[in-house]
Every structure is written in C-alpha cells, then in structure tokens.
Scaffold this active site. Structure first.
Site, PDB file in Angstrom:
ATOM      1  N   HIS A 219      40.660  89.951 100.817  1.00  0.00           N
ATOM      2  CA  HIS A 219      42.014  90.183 100.317  1.00  0.00           C
ATOM      3  C   HIS A 219      42.027  90.692  98.873  1.00  0.00           C
ATOM      4  O   HIS A 219      43.044  91.219  98.415  1.00  0.00           O
ATOM      5  CB  HIS A 219      42.878  88.925 100.462  1.00  0.00           C
ATOM      6  CG  HIS A 219      42.555  87.812  99.511  1.00  0.00           C
ATOM      7  ND1 HIS A 219      41.782  86.733  99.859  1.00  0.00           N
ATOM      8  CD2 HIS A 219      42.922  87.606  98.215  1.00  0.00           C
ATOM      9  CE1 HIS A 219      41.690  85.896  98.829  1.00  0.00           C
ATOM     10  NE2 HIS A 219      42.373  86.410  97.815  1.00  0.00           N
TER      11      HIS A 219
ATOM     12  N   ASP B  12      37.634  86.796 105.682  1.00  0.00           N
ATOM     13  CA  ASP B  12      38.034  87.059 104.298  1.00  0.00           C
ATOM     14  C   ASP B  12      36.836  87.317 103.390  1.00  0.00           C
ATOM     15  O   ASP B  12      36.739  86.781 102.278  1.00  0.00           O
ATOM     16  CB  ASP B  12      38.866  85.901 103.743  1.00  0.00           C
ATOM     17  CG  ASP B  12      39.708  86.332 102.548  1.00  0.00           C
ATOM     18  OD1 ASP B  12      39.808  87.553 102.289  1.00  0.00           O
ATOM     19  OD2 ASP B  12      40.259  85.456 101.859  1.00  0.00           O
TER      20      ASP B  12
ATOM     21  N   SER C 172      39.937  84.136  93.319  1.00  0.00           N
ATOM     22  CA  SER C 172      39.525  84.520  94.670  1.00  0.00           C
ATOM     23  C   SER C 172      38.258  85.371  94.640  1.00  0.00           C
ATOM     24  O   SER C 172      38.155  86.338  93.887  1.00  0.00           O
ATOM     25  CB  SER C 172      40.639  85.297  95.362  1.00  0.00           C
ATOM     26  OG  SER C 172      41.755  84.475  95.595  1.00  0.00           O
TER      27      SER C 172
END
Length: 321
Positions: free
Chosen positions: A145, A186, A264
């Site tokens: 992402h 992811d 992230s």
C-alpha cells in the site's frame, strides 16, 4: 521513612548531640568525684580513653552515613543503565538498514532525472512510508500500500523516492524501481541503484518462536520524521488483518509499539536486532488518525517465503498461473 528520619543529613547533628552526654558526662563525673580519691587520675584517663576508643567506630559510622535523599537522587540501577545502553546500541546498529520512501507525482515525466525526482520543482509529495534493505543488490522491502499508486500507474507520473543513510549518517536519495508486488499480503519490493558499501541488509529473525510479552521495537518514518524508534512488546500472535485488496492476512503480529502514518513498511525487530515482522497497520481512535496502541505487523516467516519470488518473478507463485 523511618530510616530517612534516622540518618538524614538534617537529623544527624541531633543524633550526635544525644550521644555526647553519654560519652562526656561519665568523664566529668569521674574527675570531680571526691568519694574515690585513691584512684589515680592517670588510670581514670586510660579508662576513659579506652571507652572513647571503643565507641569511636560507632561515631564514625554515624557521621559517615550519606543523606538518603541525596543517595536516592544519585543512585541508578546498573540494570537500568545496561537496558538503556542496549536499546541505544540496537538502534544504532539497525537504523542504517531502514529507508524512507516518498510517494511522488511528477506532472511532466520527461523532466525527471535518472537519479532522483527531488530535482524536479513540480514534483508533488503524496505520501510517505518506510522500508528496509533486503540485500546487497539494492532490493528494498516495503508494504504494497506504500507503493500502490506506482504499481497501478500507466502514465509514468508516479515515482518512489528512496532515502538511505551512508556510513556517516548522510542521506542518499535515489529513485526506487518497482520490482515485484504481492497485494494479497501487502508486500512489495523496490530496487535502488547505489554502491554496495551504502547498503546494510537487515538480519532476519523468525516469527514462529515469538512469545507474547517479549520486547520489540519499530523503526520507521512516522509523519515524515525519519528514523524514529518506538518500543513495546508483542501483544498478541496469530491475528488476522485485511490486506489492501480485502483478503485476510493470517498470522499477523500484534504490538503496542507505536505505529503511525509513515511507519508502514518498516521493520519490527526483536531485542537482538532481528526483523520479526513488517509494520503494516494500526487501529486508530474514532474520528482521528491517532494510533490506539493496537498495531500489526506481517510475520517475517511469510516475508521470507514471498520476497524471493517477488525479486525473481515480480509476483508470488499463486499469481503466476
């Protein structure tokens, strides 16, 4: 508290004053006593001197006792010092393996240089994330992402700018080339073209042997503040979290180490500096973007399994057929 009152700096004079009459009064009484004139004064002096010498160690002990208030202020447990030094050393040895990733849109792709989009005045920063050095070939592991716009771009306007640290702590900024993606888990892999001496790959651990309660550390770039360390513990194991395409990711690691926007893709490491997961998600408080302390990382065993396929084939096995 009783000890503080008994041996504190302010109370010490009263203790000594109370002790003096015990030592001095018998000496005065002996010298002035007329009922025992036959006792030689020299002998009396020796008796008193022996008594003084016998009690001198106790006086010395009292006068040398430190003030508890000062002792409590100055004292620090050696164990605390060792723990703090260990965390400092852990960060210093690991931080060069962590990179900052910027998601950038360039209005005119032709104006982008071969080295970095930062040279383009029109470049628009759309988001930030983190990643870590996988090998000496320049492969960078991050979340899907974080690079989703680059992965779906067909115009050439989307770029990823990767910032690494050299041996002196100076930033080296290069464009990251997308090598492979695994949206279902992811994960994504970028590649940067930099000399091998600037690349410090992470040490990989195992998520299979993790235990709830053990210490863990997250390094990343929350809100653009690069190379930020947060600490916590493994709060839970075997969690299920949604992937960017809606499929569940099994076996996620739950931690209370703060993970916010920009973290992230960064590593979750154990006390030995081994990567045990890839920071990926957090529950935020309702109506805000503030972490609630319930954060998740993709287990490193899954990363070990899938990243080699992303490097070689650009996708995982299940997506190749």
């Amino acid at each position: 508290m009783k000890m503080n009152v008994g041996v504190s700096g302010n109370a010490m004079p009263s203790v000594l004053n109370a002790a003096r009459p015990i030592l001095v009064a018998p000496f005065n009484n002996l010298r002035t006593a007329k009922k025992i004139p036959s006792v030689p004064s020299a002998l009396l002096g020796r008796r008193v001197t022996a008594l003084n010498l016998a009690l001198l160690p106790s006086l010395f002990t009292l006068t040398c006792l430190p003030s508890p208030s000062k002792a409590n202020t100055d004292y620090q447990s050696p164990q605390d010092d060792d723990e703090e030094e260990r965390v400092v050393r852990l960060f210093q040895e690991t931080t060069r393996s962590v990179v900052s990733i910027k998601d950038i849109e360039v209005p005119n792709p032709k104006t982008v240089s071969q080295s970095s989009t930062s040279e383009v005045a029109e470049a628009i920063e759309e988001g930030t994330g983190s990643g870590f050095v996988w090998d000496k070939l320049g492969h960078i592991v991050t979340n899907y992402h974080v690079v989703a716009k680059l992965a779906s771009d067909t115009t050439g306007r989307q770029k990823c700018e990767v910032s690494l640290l050299d041996t002196d702590g100076n930033a080296i900024v290069k464009d990251g080339k997308l090598v492979g993606i695994d949206a279902a888990h992811d994960l994504a892999v970028l590649k940067v073209d930099v000399p091998e001496k600037y690349l410090k790959p992470v040490m990989l651990g195992s998520s299979q042997s993790l235990r709830v309660g053990q210490s863990c550390f997250a390094i990343g770039n929350p809100y653009g503040y690069d190379h930020t360390l947060t600490t916590g513990v493994v709060s839970g194991l075997g969690r299920e979290i949604p992937s960017p395409i809606g499929r569940p990711i099994q076996g996620a690691i739950q931690t209370d180490a703060a993970i916010n926007g920009g973290n992230s893709g960064g590593p979750l490491i154990d006390s030995f500096g081994h990567v045990i997961g890839v920071n990926t998600a957090t529950f935020t408080r309702k109506g805000s973007k503030i972490s609630s302390g319930v954060n998740f990382a993709i287990p490193v065993d899954l990363v070990r399994q899938n990243v080699p396929y992303l490097i070689v084939y650009g996708t995982v096995v299940s997506n190749r057929y």
